[in-house]
Every structure is written in structure tokens, then in C-alpha cells.
Enzyme design. Structure first.
Site, short mmCIF file in Angstrom:
data_model
loop_
_atom_site.label_atom_id
_atom_site.label_comp_id
_atom_site.label_asym_id
_atom_site.label_seq_id
_atom_site.Cartn_x
_atom_site.Cartn_y
_atom_site.Cartn_z
CB THR B 1 -0.64 -28.71 -29.08
OG1 THR B 1 -1.28 -28.07 -27.80
CG2 THR B 1 -0.83 -27.66 -30.25
CG ASP B 32 -1.03 -21.18 -28.64
OD1 ASP B 32 -1.43 -22.03 -27.87
OD2 ASP B 32 -0.38 -21.51 -29.57
#
Lengths: 163, 134
Positions: B1, B32
Site C-alpha cells: 500500500t 480498507d
């Protein structure tokens, strides 16, 4: 403070276990991305433009788990997610599970600015990107073979990336 | 990420996050990163937040929004809000956060062995780290 910026390239791995090549590639990628953001903000650019430009830089760098170099699913594909949010208005845009969009963060921004929606997922998100004429790539583009890449079999076995 | 949060010279905040997810994830799994309020949030009244970690935990705890809400509703500083989430709410080894407040304070924390990150500001700060000393 007139302007400020922070970036991350992911958490989860233990850098003490990385070889010098991977450490160097990761550090160079961070410095390049941060330089882009710093220069934009110092020149009076907007926070939104800085966020998009910085993340595009890291999506193009196979050292990070985003865009090119992203980790793979059980089936061996890259499924990418991204989101962006404007603090002025709390407008936001996101995409999930896309497979052909070169820079997911820019398409997330287009979801924010060009639609009334917040989140587009899967083939619909890929189709939206195509309708916006953003750069699309063959899914093989994400399967980088560059040393220090995020989606190598070594990384997936010994150094898991978190989402 | 990967993620980025920024405050510009007009006083506007923005946040963004992009990821490939977890290695060998179930096809179709969404973490998320695209969930606003979990891995990404920005509000000029409080802060901008981007997270990295076990996405399901960030979703369950509405982490990014919660930090903003603690600043707005409880009057906490950005650093106190982030510390509460990272040490009290999330279990060790879950992930990390980068945040910038409306007044330009930068907070970066993680509870994993490492988090690649960097920060710069108009005061001349420019630093990158592979291992952040929380």
C-alpha cells in the site's frame, strides 16, 4: 506551517530482513515521491494535486505494493484499489478490484469529480476508466520482474504485504 | 500500500491511498484502501489520514474517520488521537498511519516491524525512513 506532506510506502515487512538492493530501491522511491510532493506544494500547488502526483509516482514504481509491482491474488492477478478525498468539501472517490487501470489513484479522483458516486468496483470501474480515456494497460504490466519488486514470489512467501 | 496526506498553502487538506491488497488474497477481497473513513479521510476542520495494514481492522474500527472525530468531538490533538488508535484500539502488528492536521502537524505511527514513510514541510523538513522510531 504553510504547507506539509507525509507519505507512506506500506507497513508490515521488516526492513532488517531486506537486502541492500531492496532497501535502496525503496528509499529512492520514497525520496522521489516526496520530492514531487514537496516541489508541488512549495510552488503553490494544491494538496489534492500533490496527493495524486505523489501516489502516481509510487504506483509506477515496482518497489511498492500499488500499481506496477502490486502483490497478486491467489489466482495470480493484480486487483488494485485506491481512494482520494478532498478536505475542503469532503468530496471523495474510490475504485476497487480493478485490473487494467495504470494509475488507480487518478481514476479514483475522476470518480470524485466526474460522477455523483463515491466507489466503483470491478469491471464497472475498469469500464468507467476506459470511458474517461485514462491510460489502460494489459494486466501483465503489473507483474513486474524488476528486482526488489513487491509481487515477487520471495516477497509473498517471506515478507507479506498488508492491504 | 502507498499513501499521501497533504496540507497546501491555501489551508486545504487532502488524502489518498492506493494498493494491491494482501499477498495471495482471495480474488474479490477489498481492504480498507478504497473505503473512505477506514483507510482514507480528509476534513479541513481536523486532519487528513492515510492508513496501511490489515484492512479489515481499519474497516471495523473506522480508523481514519475516528481520528478526525476524536479531534473534532473530544478535542484531542492529532498525535493523541493517533496514539490512542494505534495503541489502544488496534492490536500490535496491524499496520500504520500517516496524518497531517489542519495546522500542519505531521504524525506518523505504526505498530508493525516497519513502515516506509517520509515527511516534508515548509520549514525545511525533508526526511524518509524505512523504519520509523515511534
Amino acid at each position: 506551517t504553510r504547507w506539509a506532506i507525509a507519505i507512506h510506502g506500506g507497513a508490515g515487512g521488516d526492513p532488517s530482513k531486506w537486502n541492500d538492493e531492496k532497501r535502496s530501491a525503496r528509499r529512492e522511491g520514497l525520496e522521489a515521491a516526496l520530492t514531487i510532493g514537496r516541489d508541488l506544494l512549495a510552488g503553490g500547488g494544491s494538496a489534492l494535486d500533490a496527493v495524486e502526483a505523489v501516489i502516481r509516482s509510487m504506483e509506477d514504481n515496482a518497489s511498492f505494493n500499488a500499481g506496477r509491482g502490486a502483490v497478486l491474488t491467489k489466482e495470480g492477478n493484480a486487483e488494485l484499489d485506491a481512494s482520494i478525498m478532498d478536505g475542503r468539501t469532503r468530496a471523495c472517490g474510490a475504485i476497487a478490484g480493478v485490473t487494467t487501470i495504470k494509475n488507480p489513484i487518478s481514476t479514483a479522483r475522476l470518480v470524485m469529480t466526474e460522477t455523483k458516486h463515491v466507489l466503483l468496483a470491478g469491471p464497472g470501474a475498469d469500464a468507467f476508466a476506459a470511458s474517461q480515456n485514462v491510460p489502460l494497460v494489459d494486466p501483465k504490466y503489473f507483474l513486474s520482474r524488476r528486482p526488489g519488486r513487491s509481487n515477487s514470489s520471495t516477497d509473498t512467501g517471506q515478507d507479506p504485504h498488508f492491504g | 500500500t502507498v499513501g499521501c496526506v497533504a496540507l497546501d498553502s491555501a489551508g486545504n487538506l487532502a488524502a489518498g491511498t492506493s494498493t494491491g491488497g494482501t499477498a495471495k488474497k482471495l480474488p474479490g477481497r477489498v481492504g480498507d484502501s478504497p473505503i473512505v473513513g477506514a483507510g482514507t479521510f480528509a476534513d479541513n476542520a481536523s486532519c487528513a489520514v492515510s492508513g496501511t495494514g490489515v484492512g479489515e481492522e481499519y474497516i471495523r474500527n473506522a480508523v481514519a474517520y475516528d481520528i478526525s472525530a476524536q479531534m473534532l468531538y473530544a478535542g484531542l490533538s492529532l498525535e493523541s488521537a493517533v496514539t490512542e488508535v494505534m495503541t489502544e484500539r488496534l492490536k500490535p502488528g496491524i499496520g500504520g498511519l500517516i496524518c497531517v492536521s489542519h495546522d500542519g502537524q505531521i504524525v506518523m505511527q505504526h505498530n508493525t516491524p516497519g513502515m516506509s514513510c517520509g515527511a516534508a514541510d515548509s520549514g525545511g523538513r525533508f526526511e524518509t525512513q524505512l523504519v520509523l522510531d515511534n
